[in-house]
Design a protein around this motif. Structure first.
Motif: not given
Length: 82
Positions: A10-13, A29-33, A37-41, A50-59
């Protein structure tokens, strides 16, 4: 015998505005953490840039739902179930 390993997360934004696809990218991107596969830093750096495109992935969109939108009082829009 097969064990069900399905887990719900459950994620509440809350924000004063969202970009198109922003919540899906945050969740992906949180799933990658969570998969280490991705660190907290790295995650913090992505959010702070705050970029619209970043190295994370969309759920994927299924399972994500908008629960509520709150408007400032000066908009004159009030929730009927309050």
């Amino acid at each position: 015998m097969r064990q069900d390993t399905t887990q719900l997360i459950y994620c509440d934004f809350t924000a004063d505005a969202f970009l198109t696809g922003m919540v899906r990218r945050l969740v992906g991107t949180l799933l990658l953490v969570g998969q280490k596969r991705l660190g907290l830093d790295e995650f913090a750096a992505i959010v702070q840039r705050a970029e619209k495109t970043h190295p994370g992935s969309a759920a994927p969109p299924h399972g994500l739902c908008l629960v509520r939108v709150n408007y400032p009082e000066e908009f004159g829009i009030f929730r009927s179930n309050e």
